[in-house]
Design an enzyme around this catalytic site. Structure first.
Site, PDB file in Angstrom:
ATOM      1  N   GLN A 514       0.862  -1.177   0.000  1.00 29.20           N
ATOM      2  CA  GLN A 514       0.000   0.000   0.000  1.00 29.20           C
ATOM      3  C   GLN A 514       0.900   1.229   0.000  1.00 29.20           C
ATOM      4  OE1 GLN A 514      -1.972   1.452   3.731  1.00 29.20           O
ATOM      5  NE2 GLN A 514      -3.829   0.641   2.769  1.00 29.20           N
ATOM      6  N   TYR A 597      -5.166  11.070   5.311  1.00 30.98           N
ATOM      7  CA  TYR A 597      -3.836  11.276   4.760  1.00 30.98           C
ATOM      8  C   TYR A 597      -3.932  12.189   3.540  1.00 30.98           C
ATOM      9  CZ  TYR A 597      -2.518   7.533   7.975  1.00 30.98           C
ATOM     10  OH  TYR A 597      -2.317   6.777   9.094  1.00 30.98           O
ATOM     11  N   GLY A 738      -7.332  -7.651  10.232  1.00 27.17           N
ATOM     12  CA  GLY A 738      -6.146  -7.031  10.792  1.00 27.17           C
ATOM     13  C   GLY A 738      -5.741  -7.559  12.150  1.00 27.17           C
TER      14      GLY A 738
END
Length: 785
Positions: A514, A597, A738
């Site tokens: 990523q 972000y 996750g």
């Protein structure tokens, strides 16, 4: 104690008889506007579990209801010319009039005073009452009178429905979906006595308007529904009940939630809301009557535990609300999910899904019924569906069309949906499990080392089909923390190449990376150092960039609003990083456009306050992220897939919404994305997410169906049952897991053992542990039976 129940519905009557049974000395009065034994309405539904609960509290009433109710286990779907049936669902149907008559008679037998044909205007009409039960329905006058105390949240839902009956009798809870030139209608149908079935017809507002039903009188509406469902009705008529319809043929459902459930009025009487007055549950899961009856049970339980004298009423009501509100919220959340499914099924599922998958999606619509719960209800049907799904997955992998399945159980156990293969571009994934990118903050000058080899290598051996490396930054200034990895130089690419080569040589997992830029959330501490996560470094800071000069935290470092020159430079960095990722041998690339972000800061209206061509409308806010996406796609090999991670919901008023996320996904699809990795939040510290298991999956579902692009579901997916439910229903194509993978690198192998999927391959070095894990899982499963 003197008790007055305002409203003679299920809640008021059942509480009255249970409380009188608890202590015959109580003076209990039920005040009802209608005449004795004169009620209205069609059938009501509740579950076998509710009947079991009622039997524990008053066997006499439960036995009478049981003699009068209609019980069925099957759900039948009529859809696209197909009839599909699944069993084991356990519903009870009874006429509303019959139910109330039973409760009324039981009240009279116990000595409860029933006062009919009396309109109770207010709780204040009963100044000598110790306790007033406001069970006066969805339009409760008592709730309205004290709205500032009860603080009701009332939401009017968009679909229109008409509640009818028919003398055609059905032997299953039947759902019939019919398409018209303007859209889809659905009917919810169930038998409730020996002569009559409930027949609820529902459709979206725009479909209702397009057919002119807003101008139709009740007779015309009924005639329309009879024509639409003529094949189903088989010559029978639809019946109306004008009193039940309260003057309007088509209604909008109202969801009611109250923050406070009780108060003490100026006479010193305690007043408590009950049933529809305090909460409603949509008929899509048939739990309104269930909630009302179980409200009554819980309040009596609290009086039994804490004492049933007037001095204890305040404590009892406080305990009642605390205990009951949790269960009510659980039911309401399930009802909300089911309600939303029916509200959007015409746009999201009816045209997109085949009948088999549509049935599965409908059965699991509330998210209370999971994959394994379906197995308990009807193992034969579920195994048939699993076989159908696996055949479709194999055919898609080969590029062909699956043959129609019989949906009959076979000798061999079918492959669970989570372990079916999936293909995108030239990459074949062995199953649907992805190790989510999880920041480790352990790189040195952006270079990954032995820690990352062990971390990612262990998870590549753990059974997942795709292992995603954490967000890897495109420049030194793109880092979140000094410990973040990078792909801005060749040394970093070589370090990544070592890990990729190891994964390819030692596992059958694919590995992806990523790439992203921290933007306004950069130059912060490693979470376990300094001031902690999202806090600016105490020294050694670097300059930040963002769509607008707004810090992530109010006291955080202020970024510089990007100029066009900044945009060009950063885009070049992304292109270079994608090229290095390809050289390192990664199988998959993801562009990070989420969580506040840099690229996300352009997309969200909370963070983008520009007044140029990159700000304002969603199309403008997407302009730069799409430019980067297209450039990265051009630099990434054409045979390898590329995904984009987005925040589908900012969880802040005025922020990005799930409806916006569909448009965002469409735009990234057009720019070259193969899949949308659907996360949410982390754009603003003011966010207020609604957490829960699989809480972000509905966003992935909506994007997949409405934008027509593959999706990856993330967030609170922690067991095989979750993954199987999501994949089988078509809510997503992949599931990213996750935290469970942090706790157990072999999570996928462990879950395969737990659900009995023994054909899964283990790494040859670890295979000696396979039989032991499977035996332990089998022993644990048997111990729970």
């Amino acid at each position: 104690m003197k008790i007055v129940c305002i409203g003679g519905g299920p809640a008021g009557l059942y509480f009255a008889l249970l409380m009188k049974q608890l202590n015959p000395a109580h003076q209990i009065q039920v005040v009802e506007r209608n005449r004795p034994y004169d009620t209205f309405g069609w059938g009501v539904v509740f579950s076998d579990a509710t009947m079991d609960n009622m039997r524990q509290w008053d066997a006499v009433t439960a036995d009478e209801i049981q003699q009068a109710f209609n019980h069925w286990d099957d759900i039948e779907l009529l859809f696209k010319g197909r009839t599909i049936r699944s069993g084991g669902h356990g519903f009870v149907g009874i006429g509303r009039k019959k139910l109330l008559n039973i409760l009324q008679a039981r009240c009279e037998a116990l000595g409860v005073e029933l006062v009919f044909e009396t309109e109770a205007e207010s709780d204040l009409d009963y100044p000598d009452a110790d306790l007033v039960i406001a069970s006066d329905g969805i339009n409760s006058r008592v709730r309205s009178q004290y709205a500032e105390v009860f603080r009701p949240d009332i939401v009017v839902r968009p679909n229109r429905y008409i509640w009818l009956g028919t003398q055609r009798l059905y032997d299953a809870f039947t759902f019939d979906f019919q398409r018209t030139e303007h859209g889809w209608f659905q009917a919810h149908i169930y038998k409730f006595d020996d002569t009559t079935s409930t027949f609820i017809v529902e459709c979206p507002e725009h479909v209702w308007l397009a057919h002119g039903l807003d101008k139709a009188d009740p007779a015309d509406s009924i005639a329309f529904c009879e024509r639409l469902f003529a094949d189903n009705l088989q010559g029978e008529k639809l019946l109306s009940n004008a009193r039940h319809l309260r003057g309007s043929a088509w209604l909008n459902f109202q969801r009611v939630v109250c923050e406070q459930w009780w108060l003490k009025n100026r006479h010193g009487s305690h007043v408590v809301l009950m049933g529809d007055a305090v909460h409603t549950a949509h008929f899509a899961i048939g739990s309104g009557t269930k909630l009302a009856l179980e409200d009554a049970i819980e309040l009596v339980r609290q009086f039994k535990l804490l004492g049933d004298d007037p001095a204890q009423i305040g404590a009892v009501l406080a305990s009642y609300q605390a205990a009951r509100s949790i269960e009510t919220l659980r039911i309401q959340n399930a009802a909300w999910n089911a309600m939303e499914w029916f509200e959007v099924c015409g746009a999201r599922y009816c045209d997109q899904l085949e009948p088999e998958q549509f049935m599965y999606s409908m059965l699991t619509r509330s998210q209370r019924i999971s994959h394994e719960n379906l197995r308990l209800r009807d193992a034969g049907w579920l195994e048939g569906y699993e076989r159908w799904f696996a055949e479709r997955a194999q055919a898609a992998l080969a590029g062909g069309a699956a043959q129609p399945a019989t949906l009959q159980p076979a000798a061999l156990k079918p492959v669970p949906p989570m372990f079916t293969p999936w293909r995108v571009r030239d990459l074949r994934l062995k199953n649907r499990v992805v190790v989510s990118p999880m920041a480790q903050y352990s790189a040195v000058d952006g270079v990954v080392g032995d820690y990352h080899l062990v971390h990612l290598g262990a998870r590549a051996l753990g059974g997942a089909a795709l292992v995603m490396a954490e967000m890897t930054c495109t420049s030194p200034e793109a880092r979140i923390t000094p410990g973040c990895p990078g792909l801005w130089n060749d040394a970093q690419a070589q370090a990544w190449g070592r890990i990729v080569q190891w994964v390819h040589a030692n596992s059958d997992a694919a590995i992806g990376v990523q790439i992203g830029h921290a933007g306004p959330k950069g130059s912060t501490c490693v979470p376990w150092q300094g001031a902690g996560m999202d806090r600016s470094l105490p020294d050694g800071n670097w300059g930040l960039l963002a769509a607008s000069a707004r810090p992530y935290l109010p006291d955080g470092q202020v970024p510089r609003a990007m100029s066009r020159a900044d945009m060009d430079r950063v885009k070049t960095d992304f292109i270079a990083a994608a090229g290095r990722a390809a050289e390192a041998g990664f199988d998959w690339l993801e562009l990070h456009c989420a969580h506040g972000y840099l690229l996300s800061s352009f997309i969200s209206p909370l963070t983008n306050h520009r007044d140029d061509e990159y700000g304002g409308s969603l199309a403008n806010r997407l302009r730069y992220p799409l430019e980067v996406c297209a450039a990265v796609r051009g630099a990434w090999p054409a045979d390898r897939p590329m995904s984009v991670r987005i925040s589908a919901h900012d969880w802040v008023d005025g922020g990005l919404t799930p409806a916006d996320a569909v448009e965002v996904a469409r735009a990234f699809k057009a720019a070259g994305a193969d899949l949308i990795d659907v996360s949410s939040g982390q754009v603003s510290p003011d966010q207020k997410p609604t957490y829960g298991r699989m809480y972000q999956t509905p966003f992935a579902d909506r994007i997949r169906q409405e934008a027509g692009i593959a999706t990856m579901a993330v967030g609170a997916i922690s067991e095989a049952d979750h993954v199987n439910s999501i994949i089988a229903a078509g809510r997503a194509d992949l599931c990213a897991v996750g935290r469970p993978h942090l706790a157990n690198p072999a999570w996928t192998l462990a879950e395969a053992a737990r659900i009995g999927h023994t054909p899964i391959a283990w790494p040859k070095q670890l295979v000696s542990g396979k039989s032991q894990m499977e035996a332990l899982a089998l022993r644990a499963a048997q111990a729970q039976k």
